[in-house]
Design a protein around this motif. Structure first.
Motif, short mmCIF file in Angstrom:
data_model
loop_
_atom_site.label_atom_id
_atom_site.label_comp_id
_atom_site.label_asym_id
_atom_site.label_seq_id
_atom_site.Cartn_x
_atom_site.Cartn_y
_atom_site.Cartn_z
N ILE A 14 0.86 -1.18 0.00
CA ILE A 14 0.00 0.00 0.00
C ILE A 14 0.90 1.23 0.00
O ILE A 14 2.02 1.21 0.52
CB ILE A 14 -0.98 0.04 1.19
CG1 ILE A 14 -0.25 0.01 2.54
CG2 ILE A 14 -1.98 -1.10 1.09
CD1 ILE A 14 -1.19 0.17 3.73
N ILE A 15 0.41 2.31 -0.59
CA ILE A 15 1.19 3.51 -0.83
C ILE A 15 0.57 4.69 -0.08
O ILE A 15 -0.66 4.83 -0.04
CB ILE A 15 1.25 3.82 -2.35
CG1 ILE A 15 1.69 2.57 -3.13
CG2 ILE A 15 2.18 5.00 -2.62
CD1 ILE A 15 3.03 2.01 -2.74
N VAL A 16 1.41 5.55 0.47
CA VAL A 16 0.95 6.70 1.25
C VAL A 16 0.82 7.93 0.34
O VAL A 16 1.76 8.26 -0.40
CB VAL A 16 1.91 7.03 2.39
CG1 VAL A 16 1.36 8.18 3.25
CG2 VAL A 16 2.16 5.80 3.26
N ALA A 17 -0.31 8.61 0.42
CA ALA A 17 -0.50 9.86 -0.32
C ALA A 17 0.10 11.02 0.49
O ALA A 17 -0.38 11.34 1.57
CB ALA A 17 -1.97 10.11 -0.56
N GLN A 33 2.76 1.32 -13.43
CA GLN A 33 1.80 2.43 -13.47
C GLN A 33 0.44 1.98 -12.92
O GLN A 33 -0.04 0.89 -13.20
CB GLN A 33 1.62 2.93 -14.90
CG GLN A 33 2.80 3.74 -15.42
CD GLN A 33 2.49 4.47 -16.71
OE1 GLN A 33 1.63 4.05 -17.48
NE2 GLN A 33 3.16 5.59 -16.92
N ILE A 34 -0.14 2.86 -12.08
CA ILE A 34 -1.44 2.58 -11.46
C ILE A 34 -2.34 3.79 -11.67
O ILE A 34 -1.91 4.93 -11.49
CB ILE A 34 -1.30 2.32 -9.95
CG1 ILE A 34 -0.32 1.19 -9.68
CG2 ILE A 34 -2.65 2.03 -9.31
CD1 ILE A 34 0.10 1.10 -8.24
N ALA A 47 -4.09 1.04 -2.73
CA ALA A 47 -3.57 -0.30 -3.03
C ALA A 47 -2.58 -0.26 -4.19
O ALA A 47 -2.83 0.36 -5.23
CB ALA A 47 -4.72 -1.23 -3.35
N LEU A 48 -1.46 -0.97 -4.01
CA LEU A 48 -0.44 -1.06 -5.06
C LEU A 48 -0.86 -2.07 -6.13
O LEU A 48 -0.53 -1.93 -7.30
CB LEU A 48 0.90 -1.48 -4.45
CG LEU A 48 2.07 -1.69 -5.40
CD1 LEU A 48 2.37 -0.41 -6.17
CD2 LEU A 48 3.32 -2.14 -4.64
N HIS A 49 -1.62 -3.10 -5.72
CA HIS A 49 -2.14 -4.09 -6.69
C HIS A 49 -3.49 -4.60 -6.20
O HIS A 49 -3.98 -4.17 -5.14
CB HIS A 49 -1.14 -5.24 -6.88
CG HIS A 49 -0.74 -5.94 -5.60
ND1 HIS A 49 -1.62 -6.69 -4.87
CD2 HIS A 49 0.44 -5.98 -4.94
CE1 HIS A 49 -1.00 -7.19 -3.82
NE2 HIS A 49 0.24 -6.77 -3.82
N ASP A 50 -4.09 -5.48 -6.94
CA ASP A 50 -5.39 -6.03 -6.55
C ASP A 50 -5.25 -6.92 -5.33
O ASP A 50 -4.27 -7.68 -5.19
CB ASP A 50 -5.99 -6.86 -7.70
CG ASP A 50 -6.35 -6.00 -8.90
OD1 ASP A 50 -6.44 -4.77 -8.76
OD2 ASP A 50 -6.53 -6.59 -10.00
N ALA A 73 -6.37 -2.32 -7.51
CA ALA A 73 -5.18 -1.45 -7.47
C ALA A 73 -5.61 0.00 -7.69
O ALA A 73 -6.44 0.29 -8.55
CB ALA A 73 -4.18 -1.86 -8.54
N GLY A 74 -5.07 0.91 -6.87
CA GLY A 74 -5.42 2.32 -6.99
C GLY A 74 -6.60 2.73 -6.15
O GLY A 74 -6.99 3.91 -6.15
#
Length: 550
Positions: A14-17, A33-34, A47-50, A73-74
């Motif tokens: 998971i990615i932080v905004a 790319q997401i 989410a980085l992926h599904d 993802a996303g």
């Protein structure tokens, strides 16, 4: 860290905004790319992926939750699509190697502190007035009213109101305009200049609701905590008020002090109301003994001391989605610097170490301490479950709103305050810090209960990180508040001392911010700067009764 989003660890999915991101934005992570499926609020995650239901979710390189639904993802990570999960742990240590930070900037530095006969050095010089039972709280109020402002000390605010000046004008039959134009406010700085005892930083009145009732262990623990405050290097001595019939007897208090320092020479005056001639006589004796104690405390002055005399409490509260990225790891680097210099940082709040237990066990220097930490964590977790509120219930509404949605996520960021150094000692509540290096102290997750415990175990300064803001302080140790984000610092400069938001904006690295924190600590420890909590008179003191407190 000037990007709009960040993957904290290569293992994270998971990615932080870092800033608010709009639906449809294309982000690139490790060449992938997401497309964001919805708006992502600042500090929140996507989410980085599904993910499928029950898939593991990682952040800071550790397990922080599991998916409860299908997540594309996303998509935003929320309390609606994941639940708390953390890795299990054993009491078996694994190999651990520490890389010592560069301390060349600090190796010859000192701070100006109050040297005590037991070899400890205080960052402040206080006299304490303590009730052994809540029955004496009213008498504590009377003594405070008699002494504090008259001697030039604040009580509940950062200024004094001189009502006597208005009374004088009234008796002189002054015109109302003269009364309105009469200055009656004295600032914290002006009060400090006018103190009767300039070398004494204040008289602190440690009111509480314990000492009687409950179970006997509550009173024993309270006496050990209060003894820790009396033996704290920031304290010159104390006046103790006893009713006489309570569970927390004077003898219990004396034994607790001797257990910490068998050769103690600090003056402690004990007064028992049920043996006094009257309440008036009792209060008179307390005021006079306190005044005499202040005369003696005023004889000590600040002198240079090595930085290894600093015992630094590491605390956080009102955390947000940036706390584990900026403020906490920067404080962790300052902690590592202090360890390398021979000092003693102390990491507490055991409910907020959920999910990183194995890492901490690996860092314990001795098998004894790794097993002690293991047992304390298992016992605390079991107690929380027994009352229907496990560690997964730790995140507060404010935490969740600002992006900390599982306890393991919150804990992984909170643990960053402890840096990366070896753990030299694991302490239960009220046990004293005696070893140089990183110490662990079992306290609850409640901010004030934890800070109260840190100072009771010997911390002479505390750094408190926050993402949402808090006015918290302590009666005995200066508490420096550090913001995780610049917006908070700009809005609440009256209560925040240090801004770690410059890490988020890219103006500072974790290392440069950590060095700035230590520099600030040295100035406060030397009396060159007053913490905002001291200026405002935030004297929060809540003893822990060893119940479940998240």
């Amino acid at each position: 860290m000037s990007k709009n989003y960040i993957q904290i660890d290569a293992k994270d999915n998971i990615i932080v905004a870092i800033t608010a991101l709009s639906k449809g934005t294309v982000v690139t992570i490790a060449g992938k790319q997401i497309v964001l499926q919805q708006d992502i609020k600042q500090k929140h995650k996507f989410a980085l992926h599904d993910f499928n239901p029950a898939d593991k979710i990682f952040m800071y390189g550790v397990l922080i939750g599991k998916a409860t639904t299908t997540i594309k993802a996303g998509s935003a990570i929320t309390t609606e699509n994941i639940k708390h999960a953390s890795s299990d742990f054993t009491n078996q240590k694994k190999e651990f190697v520490w890389s010592t930070p560069n301390i060349s900037k600090f190796k010859d530095k000192t701070f100006n502190g109050y040297h005590r006969k037991d070899g400890k050095v205080g960052t402040a010089n206080y006299w304490l007035v303590i009730p052994l039972t809540f029955c004496e709280n009213r008498n504590i109020d009377v003594i405070e009213a008699a002494l504090a402002e008259k001697l030039g000390y604040q009580t509940k605010k950062d200024f004094a109101v001189d009502t006597d000046a208005l009374i004088k004008q009234y008796k002189a039959r002054a015109h109302k305009d003269d009364i309105l134009n009469t200055p009656i406010i004295t600032s914290h700085e002006e009060m400090a200049k006018n103190r009767v005892f300039p070398n004494v930083d204040g008289i602190k009145f440690l009111k509480h609701d314990g000492g009687c009732g409950g179970i006997r262990q509550d009173s024993e623990t309270l006496c050990k905590l209060l003894a820790g405050y009396i033996c704290n290097p920031n304290v010159a001595g104390a006046t103790i008020l006893s009713l006489g019939c309570q569970n927390a007897q004077i003898s219990m208090m004396q034994e607790a002090i001797l257990a910490i320092d068998p050769s103690t020479t600090k003056p402690v005056y004990y007064l028992e109301q049920q043996r006094s001639l009257s309440e008036r006589n009792f209060i008179e004796e307390a005021v006079k003994h306190t005044f005499l104690g202040l005369i003696e405390a005023n004889k000590i002055t600040r002198k240079p001391a090595p930085l290894h005399k600093l015992v630094l409490g590491l605390e956080c509260g009102g955390s947000d989605g940036f706390s584990g990225i900026s403020a906490n790891p920067a404080l962790g680097y300052a902690s590592d610097l202090l360890v390398a210099l021979g000092g003693s940082p102390v990491l507490a709040e055991f409910p907020e170490l959920n999910g990183v237990e194995q890492e901490i066990i690996n860092r314990c220097v001795t098998e004894e301490d790794s097993k002690k930490f293991y047992n304390l964590m298992r016992a605390y977790s079991a107690a929380a479950v027994a009352v229907g509120s496990g560690f997964e219930n730790n995140p507060s509404p404010g935490n969740i709103k600002d992006g900390l949605i599982t306890d393991a996520m919150k804990s992984a960021g909170a643990a960053k305050k402890g840096g990366t150094s070896p753990v030299v000692s694991v302490l239960d509540y009220t046990e004293q810090v005696t070893k140089p290096g990183l110490n662990l102290l079992c306290t609850p997750g409640n901010d004030v209960e934890s800070t109260t415990g840190l100072v009771g175990s010997g911390c002479n300064v505390v750094v408190f990180t926050t993402g949402l803001g808090t006015p918290t302080g302590n009666p005995v140790a200066p508490v420096l508040k550090m913001s995780s984000n610049t917006n908070l610092y700009q809005r609440m400069q009256d209560i925040i001392d240090i801004n770690a938001g410059t890490v988020i904006s890219g103006e500072d690295t974790i290392e440069t911010m950590g060095e700035k924190i230590l520099e600030h600590i040295i100035k406060v420890a030397s009396g060159e700067l007053a913490s905002k909590a001291v200026i405002h008179g935030n004297n929060d003191f809540i003893p822990w009764k060893r119940g479940v407190s998240l």
